[in-house]
Write an enzyme that holds these catalytic residues in place. Structure first.
Site, PDB file in Angstrom:
ATOM      1  N   LYS A   1       0.721  -1.362  -0.289  1.00  9.77           N
ATOM      2  CA  LYS A   1       0.303  -0.193  -0.121  1.00  9.77           C
ATOM      3  C   LYS A   1       0.781   1.334   0.140  1.00  9.77           C
ATOM      4  CE  LYS A   1      -3.452  -1.414  -0.493  1.00  9.77           C
ATOM      5  NZ  LYS A   1      -3.934  -1.901  -2.559  1.00  9.77           N
TER       6      LYS A   1
ATOM      7  N   HIS B   1       7.462  -7.192  -1.958  1.00  8.03           N
ATOM      8  CA  HIS B   1       7.817  -7.227  -0.787  1.00  8.03           C
ATOM      9  C   HIS B   1       8.430  -7.359   0.246  1.00  8.03           C
ATOM     10  CE1 HIS B   1       3.893  -4.303  -1.451  1.00  8.03           C
ATOM     11  NE2 HIS B   1       3.041  -5.825  -2.289  1.00  8.03           N
TER      12      HIS B   1
ATOM     13  N   SER C   1      -4.789   2.614   3.409  1.00 13.46           N
ATOM     14  CA  SER C   1      -5.188   1.888   1.894  1.00 13.46           C
ATOM     15  C   SER C   1      -5.308   0.380   2.581  1.00 13.46           C
ATOM     16  CB  SER C   1      -3.802   3.272   1.691  1.00 13.46           C
ATOM     17  OG  SER C   1      -4.048   1.702   0.247  1.00 13.46           O
TER      18      SER C   1
HETATM   19  P1  A3P Z   1      -4.865   4.488  -1.067  1.00 13.48           P
HETATM   20  O1  A3P Z   1      -5.296   4.053  -0.725  1.00 13.48           O
HETATM   21  O2  A3P Z   1      -4.709   6.049  -0.711  1.00 13.48           O
HETATM   22  O3  A3P Z   1      -5.772   5.628  -2.274  1.00 13.48           O
HETATM   23  P2  A3P Z   1       0.017  -0.386  -3.273  1.00 13.48           P
HETATM   24  O4  A3P Z   1      -0.309  -0.240  -4.936  1.00 13.48           O
HETATM   25  O5  A3P Z   1       1.280  -0.507  -3.373  1.00 13.48           O
HETATM   26  O6  A3P Z   1      -0.769  -1.079  -3.379  1.00 13.48           O
HETATM   27  O7  A3P Z   1      -0.571   0.978  -3.290  1.00 13.48           O
HETATM   28  C1  A3P Z   1      -1.914   1.124  -2.988  1.00 13.48           C
HETATM   29  C2  A3P Z   1      -2.283   2.623  -3.385  1.00 13.48           C
HETATM   30  O8  A3P Z   1      -1.320   3.614  -4.201  1.00 13.48           O
HETATM   31  C3  A3P Z   1      -3.720   3.149  -3.273  1.00 13.48           C
HETATM   32  O9  A3P Z   1      -3.870   4.169  -1.881  1.00 13.48           O
HETATM   33  C4  A3P Z   1      -3.618   3.833  -4.811  1.00 13.48           C
HETATM   34  O10 A3P Z   1      -4.899   4.220  -5.176  1.00 13.48           O
HETATM   35  C5  A3P Z   1      -2.532   4.428  -4.780  1.00 13.48           C
HETATM   36  N1  A3P Z   1      -1.840   4.989  -5.406  1.00 13.48           N
HETATM   37  C6  A3P Z   1      -1.819   4.024  -7.113  1.00 13.48           C
HETATM   38  N2  A3P Z   1      -1.400   4.714  -8.670  1.00 13.48           N
HETATM   39  C7  A3P Z   1      -1.387   6.274  -7.816  1.00 13.48           C
HETATM   40  C8  A3P Z   1      -1.093   7.358  -8.949  1.00 13.48           C
HETATM   41  N3  A3P Z   1      -0.935   7.150  -9.670  1.00 13.48           N
HETATM   42  N4  A3P Z   1      -1.175   7.903  -7.859  1.00 13.48           N
HETATM   43  C9  A3P Z   1      -1.213   8.166  -6.788  1.00 13.48           C
HETATM   44  N5  A3P Z   1      -1.552   7.254  -5.706  1.00 13.48           N
HETATM   45  C10 A3P Z   1      -1.667   5.851  -6.316  1.00 13.48           C
END
Ligand code: A3P
Length: 293
Positions: A46, A101, A131
């Site tokens: 996340k 991870h 998140s």
């Molecule tokens: P949120 O749940 O706060 O919206 P991961 O890929 O490590 O699982 O992380 C997911 C998080 O990164 C999510 O956060 C997602 O919305 C955010 N995210 C993914 N792409 C993004 C982008 N282009 N700009 C900003 N945040 C992004």
């Protein structure tokens, strides 16, 4: 009854998501042959993994930038330990991109020759927690929590996929000299994506024209990724992994400071105390609110 073990597989002190992890990869990870031009995106869950997977796919593959090739981001930069499409990593052409991870002590030992590159993306842990809370309630293979408080307990205790956030980032930071690693924050990417892309390109020794950089920045924006099925993982969660409700999104909010809508004052104070204690020797910069500077 505590059913955490239904969801997690502990291996050498680190918790994997049980049903998705390829344990044979993890068990033989030491000897996985690393190539000099391999690139690993390493994150705690996340923290912006999917975003960085998309950025690197755009940097490396013209067919991804102009969308002439219908290959999902997850197949361009697959998860190393969660190889859900069973790709043959040995046959993958160079340069290979991976997302992982894993904690520093479980990665292939070939990364220690410092040729292959690691991009470590971190995010302020209060937003990570928020998140992760929503994600865990949405994705069927993660343990749901009825309250934010309950999830916070599990997170602080490391009873989640990825174990303790503090251990992950501290471990990587303290062992940074063993690797060819660049730390970058989600919030810096958020504040100025173009500068972040250029910094990533410098680290990866990729020279892109201004025009290509513009395309990368455009296609890596939250709005663009959210509506791009190649990049937003929605179908993967829906059809391959399983979701508890139709309402969730992998690209949920994509903001900084959403924790303020979730933490009570007491929870915040408690978290701050733990953060101060655990991170006092880690001088990485954290941004808790995008308007704070
Ligand atoms: P949120 O749940 O706060 O919206 P991961 O890929 O490590 O699982 O992380 C997911 C998080 O990164 C999510 O956060 C997602 O919305 C955010 N995210 C993914 N792409 C993004 C982008 N282009 N700009 C900003 N945040 C992004």
């Amino acid at each position: 009854m505590d059913n955490t073990k239904e969801y997690l597989l502990e291996f050498k002190g680190y918790n994997f998501e049980k049903s998705l992890v390829k344990i044979h990869i993890v068990e033989s990870v030491d000897d996985f042959e690393i190539r000099d031009d391999d690139v690993f995106i390493v994150t705690y869950p996340k923290s912006g993994t999917i975003w960085t997977q998309q950025i690197l796919s755009l940097i490396y593959f013209e067919g991804h930038r102009n969308r002439t090739e219908d290959i999902k981001t997850i197949d361009r930069a697959p998860f190393f330990e969660y190889n859900i499409h069973n790709l043959d990593f040995i046959k993958m052409p160079s340069p290979r991109l991976f997302a992982s991870h894993l904690p520093y002590y479980l990665v292939p030992k070939g990364l220690k020759n410092k040729k292959a590159k690691i991009l470590y993306i971190y995010r302020n842990p209060k937003d990570v927690l928020v998140s992760f809370f929503h994600f865990s309630n949405w994705v069927a293979r993660l343990k749901p929590s009825d309250t934010f408080e309950n999830f916070m307990e599990m997170f602080l205790d490391g009873q989640v996929m990825g174990s303790r956030w503090f251990d992950h980032i501290r471990g990587w930071y303290e062992h940074r000299h063993d690797f060819n690693i660049q730390f970058m924050s989600y919030e810096d990417m958020k504040k100025d994506l173009r500068s972040a892309v250029l910094k990533i390109c410098r680290f990866l020794e990729k020279e892109l024209s201004e025009e290509v950089v513009d395309t990368v920045v455009k296609q890596a924006s939250f709005q663009n990724m959210k509506t791009n099925p190649q990049a937003n993982y929605h179908d993967i969660i829906k059809y391959e992994i399983g979701m508890r409700s139709d309402k969730g999104h992998f690209l949920r909010k994509g903001t900084t400071g959403d924790w303020k809508h979730h933490f009570t004052m007491e929870q915040n104070e408690r978290f701050d105390q733990i953060f101060q204690r655990e991170m006092k020797d880690v001088p990485l910069k954290f941004i808790w609110d995008i308007n704070e500077e």
